[in-house]
Write a protein that holds these residues in place. Structure first.
Motif, PDB file in Angstrom:
ATOM      1  N   ARG A  58      13.931   2.971   0.798  1.00  0.00           N
ATOM      2  CA  ARG A  58      14.669   3.593   1.903  1.00  0.00           C
ATOM      3  C   ARG A  58      16.124   3.179   1.873  1.00  0.00           C
ATOM      4  O   ARG A  58      16.446   2.013   1.676  1.00  0.00           O
ATOM      5  CB  ARG A  58      14.073   3.177   3.236  1.00  0.00           C
ATOM      6  N   VAL A  59      16.975   4.138   2.118  1.00  0.00           N
ATOM      7  CA  VAL A  59      18.404   3.857   2.188  1.00  0.00           C
ATOM      8  C   VAL A  59      18.725   3.482   3.634  1.00  0.00           C
ATOM      9  O   VAL A  59      18.375   4.214   4.560  1.00  0.00           O
ATOM     10  CB  VAL A  59      19.220   5.096   1.755  1.00  0.00           C
ATOM     11  N   PRO A  60      19.382   2.332   3.850  1.00  0.00           N
ATOM     12  CA  PRO A  60      19.712   1.941   5.221  1.00  0.00           C
ATOM     13  C   PRO A  60      20.595   2.977   5.911  1.00  0.00           C
ATOM     14  O   PRO A  60      21.397   3.649   5.275  1.00  0.00           O
ATOM     15  CB  PRO A  60      20.485   0.612   5.043  1.00  0.00           C
ATOM     16  N   ALA A  61      20.420   3.105   7.218  1.00  0.00           N
ATOM     17  CA  ALA A  61      21.229   4.063   8.006  1.00  0.00           C
ATOM     18  C   ALA A  61      22.696   3.736   7.834  1.00  0.00           C
ATOM     19  O   ALA A  61      23.097   2.579   7.780  1.00  0.00           O
ATOM     20  CB  ALA A  61      20.817   3.967   9.475  1.00  0.00           C
TER      21      ALA A  61
ATOM     22  N   LEU B  99      -3.523  -9.096   4.132  1.00  0.00           N
ATOM     23  CA  LEU B  99      -2.739  -9.687   5.229  1.00  0.00           C
ATOM     24  C   LEU B  99      -2.490  -8.704   6.363  1.00  0.00           C
ATOM     25  O   LEU B  99      -2.697  -9.017   7.521  1.00  0.00           O
ATOM     26  CB  LEU B  99      -1.380 -10.175   4.715  1.00  0.00           C
ATOM     27  N   ASP B 100      -1.975  -7.518   6.005  1.00  0.00           N
ATOM     28  CA  ASP B 100      -1.557  -6.600   7.075  1.00  0.00           C
ATOM     29  C   ASP B 100      -1.871  -5.133   6.806  1.00  0.00           C
ATOM     30  O   ASP B 100      -1.386  -4.255   7.507  1.00  0.00           O
ATOM     31  CB  ASP B 100      -0.063  -6.768   7.376  1.00  0.00           C
ATOM     32  N   GLY B 101      -2.673  -4.878   5.778  1.00  0.00           N
ATOM     33  CA  GLY B 101      -3.074  -3.507   5.498  1.00  0.00           C
ATOM     34  C   GLY B 101      -2.043  -2.689   4.740  1.00  0.00           C
ATOM     35  O   GLY B 101      -2.314  -1.542   4.389  1.00  0.00           O
ATOM     36  N   ARG B 102      -0.877  -3.259   4.459  1.00  0.00           N
ATOM     37  CA  ARG B 102       0.175  -2.515   3.773  1.00  0.00           C
ATOM     38  C   ARG B 102      -0.143  -2.430   2.287  1.00  0.00           C
ATOM     39  O   ARG B 102      -0.462  -3.417   1.643  1.00  0.00           O
ATOM     40  CB  ARG B 102       1.535  -3.177   3.970  1.00  0.00           C
ATOM     41  N   THR B 103      -0.035  -1.222   1.748  1.00  0.00           N
ATOM     42  CA  THR B 103      -0.337  -0.994   0.334  1.00  0.00           C
ATOM     43  C   THR B 103       0.944  -0.980  -0.490  1.00  0.00           C
ATOM     44  O   THR B 103       2.050  -0.872   0.050  1.00  0.00           O
ATOM     45  CB  THR B 103      -1.053   0.347   0.133  1.00  0.00           C
ATOM     46  N   ALA B 104       0.772  -1.061  -1.789  1.00  0.00           N
ATOM     47  CA  ALA B 104       1.919  -1.020  -2.694  1.00  0.00           C
ATOM     48  C   ALA B 104       2.708   0.270  -2.517  1.00  0.00           C
ATOM     49  O   ALA B 104       3.944   0.258  -2.575  1.00  0.00           O
ATOM     50  CB  ALA B 104       1.443  -1.171  -4.143  1.00  0.00           C
ATOM     51  N   PHE B 105       2.026   1.387  -2.276  1.00  0.00           N
ATOM     52  CA  PHE B 105       2.731   2.658  -2.070  1.00  0.00           C
ATOM     53  C   PHE B 105       3.666   2.577  -0.867  1.00  0.00           C
ATOM     54  O   PHE B 105       4.806   3.008  -0.919  1.00  0.00           O
ATOM     55  CB  PHE B 105       1.732   3.814  -1.877  1.00  0.00           C
ATOM     56  N   GLU B 106       3.167   2.010   0.228  1.00  0.00           N
ATOM     57  CA  GLU B 106       3.986   1.875   1.431  1.00  0.00           C
ATOM     58  C   GLU B 106       5.173   0.941   1.196  1.00  0.00           C
ATOM     59  O   GLU B 106       6.288   1.205   1.668  1.00  0.00           O
ATOM     60  CB  GLU B 106       3.147   1.322   2.592  1.00  0.00           C
ATOM     61  N   LEU B 107       4.948  -0.132   0.469  1.00  0.00           N
ATOM     62  CA  LEU B 107       6.016  -1.094   0.223  1.00  0.00           C
ATOM     63  C   LEU B 107       7.083  -0.527  -0.713  1.00  0.00           C
ATOM     64  O   LEU B 107       8.261  -0.804  -0.540  1.00  0.00           O
ATOM     65  CB  LEU B 107       5.431  -2.393  -0.321  1.00  0.00           C
ATOM     66  N   VAL B 108       6.670   0.285  -1.684  1.00  0.00           N
ATOM     67  CA  VAL B 108       7.652   0.959  -2.546  1.00  0.00           C
ATOM     68  C   VAL B 108       8.518   1.885  -1.694  1.00  0.00           C
ATOM     69  O   VAL B 108       9.748   1.891  -1.810  1.00  0.00           O
ATOM     70  CB  VAL B 108       6.964   1.747  -3.689  1.00  0.00           C
ATOM     71  N   ALA B 109       7.882   2.666  -0.834  1.00  0.00           N
ATOM     72  CA  ALA B 109       8.634   3.588   0.027  1.00  0.00           C
ATOM     73  C   ALA B 109       9.612   2.823   0.911  1.00  0.00           C
ATOM     74  O   ALA B 109      10.765   3.225   1.067  1.00  0.00           O
ATOM     75  CB  ALA B 109       7.680   4.426   0.881  1.00  0.00           C
ATOM     76  N   GLU B 110       9.158   1.710   1.471  1.00  0.00           N
ATOM     77  CA  GLU B 110      10.047   0.906   2.325  1.00  0.00           C
ATOM     78  C   GLU B 110      11.213   0.336   1.529  1.00  0.00           C
ATOM     79  O   GLU B 110      12.352   0.361   1.978  1.00  0.00           O
ATOM     80  CB  GLU B 110       9.276  -0.221   2.992  1.00  0.00           C
ATOM     81  N   ALA B 111      10.931  -0.177   0.363  1.00  0.00           N
ATOM     82  CA  ALA B 111      11.989  -0.792  -0.467  1.00  0.00           C
ATOM     83  C   ALA B 111      13.008   0.254  -0.927  1.00  0.00           C
ATOM     84  O   ALA B 111      14.178  -0.067  -1.131  1.00  0.00           O
ATOM     85  CB  ALA B 111      11.372  -1.492  -1.664  1.00  0.00           C
TER      86      ALA B 111
END
Length: 183
Positions: free
Chosen positions: A178-181, A164-176
Motif C-alpha cells: 500500500r502506498v501511504p496517503a 497469532l492473528d489470522g493474517r495471511t501472507a496475501f494480506e501482509l503483501v497487500a498491506e506492505a
C-alpha cells in the motif's frame, strides 16, 4: 510464495538468484509487520519458534554464510552452548534492531555476490558438528542455499503469523505494498 519475482535481465544469473533471496527475505519481514515485540516473540504453536526468533536466525544464518564465503568467521559464533540464542531475542535486541541488521546483511550479501568474479568460484567450508567433512562450495551453491534456508523459515513464519492473528501472507503483501496517503 505470494509475490512474483520478475525474470532477470538476459544472462543475469546473479540478479535472478539475488532477486529470489530478496523475495524470501520479504516474507520474513512481512511476517512481523505491525506486531509488537511481545507478539513477535510469542510462540503460538507447539513449536519453540517465534517470528522474532526466525528473523534473528535467518539474519545470523545469511551473515554467517557470506562471512564464510569471504574467508571470515561469522559475526556470532554458535555452538551447542549458545545455539538456543539464535532463535530468540536476548539482551536489548528487538524486532526493530533485527530488521535493521537484516537490511545491513542483505546489502552485504548483494555487494559480495555482485563482486565475486564468478558464481563458479569456491570457498572452503571446514568440518563442523553439522558438516562432518571439509567441503568446497561454489558461490552459486551459496545463493541457492540462502534461498532454500530463507524460504523454509518464511513458510514457518507464515504459519506462526496466521496462528497469532489470522493474517495471511496475501494480506501482509497487500498491506506492505500500500502506498501511504499523500504519496
Amino acid at each position: 510464495m505470494v509475490t512474483h519475482v520478475p525474470a532477470e535481465a538476459h544472462g543475469d544469473e546473479r540478479g535472478a538468484l539475488l532477486s529470489f533471496i530478496a523475495e524470501q527475505r520479504g516474507g520474513i519481514r512481512r511476517a512481523v509487520l505491525g506486531l509488537t515485540d511481545e507478539q513477535a516473540t510469542s510462540r503460538p504453536s507447539a513449536s519453540e519458534l517465534s517470528l522474532a526468533g526466525l528473523l534473528k536466525h535467518v539474519t545470523e544464518m545469511e551473515q554467517g554464510w557470506v562471512a564464510r564465503a569471504k574467508g571470515e568467521p561469522p559475526a556470532v559464533h554458535r555452538d551447542e552452548s549458545n545455539w538456543h540464542e539464535c532463535f530468540r531475542l536476548v539482551g536489548d535486541e528487538s524486532v526493530e534492531s533485527q530488521l535493521a541488521y537484516y537490511e545491513e546483511v542483505a546489502a552485504e550479501t548483494e555487494t559480495f555476490i555482485r563482486a565475486v568474479p564468478s558464481l563458479d568460484d569456491t570457498f572452503e567450508l571446514p568440518a563442523t558438528s553439522w558438516n562432518p567433512k571439509d567441503e568446497w562450495l561454489s558461490m552459486r551453491w551459496l545463493c541457492l542455499h540462502l534461498i532454500r534456508e530463507t524460504a523454509r523459515h518464511a513458510g514457518h513464519a507464515d504459519i506462526i503469523r496466521e496462528s497469532l492473528d489470522g493474517r495471511t501472507a496475501f494480506e501482509l503483501v497487500a498491506e506492505a505494498q500500500r502506498v501511504p496517503a499523500g504519496s
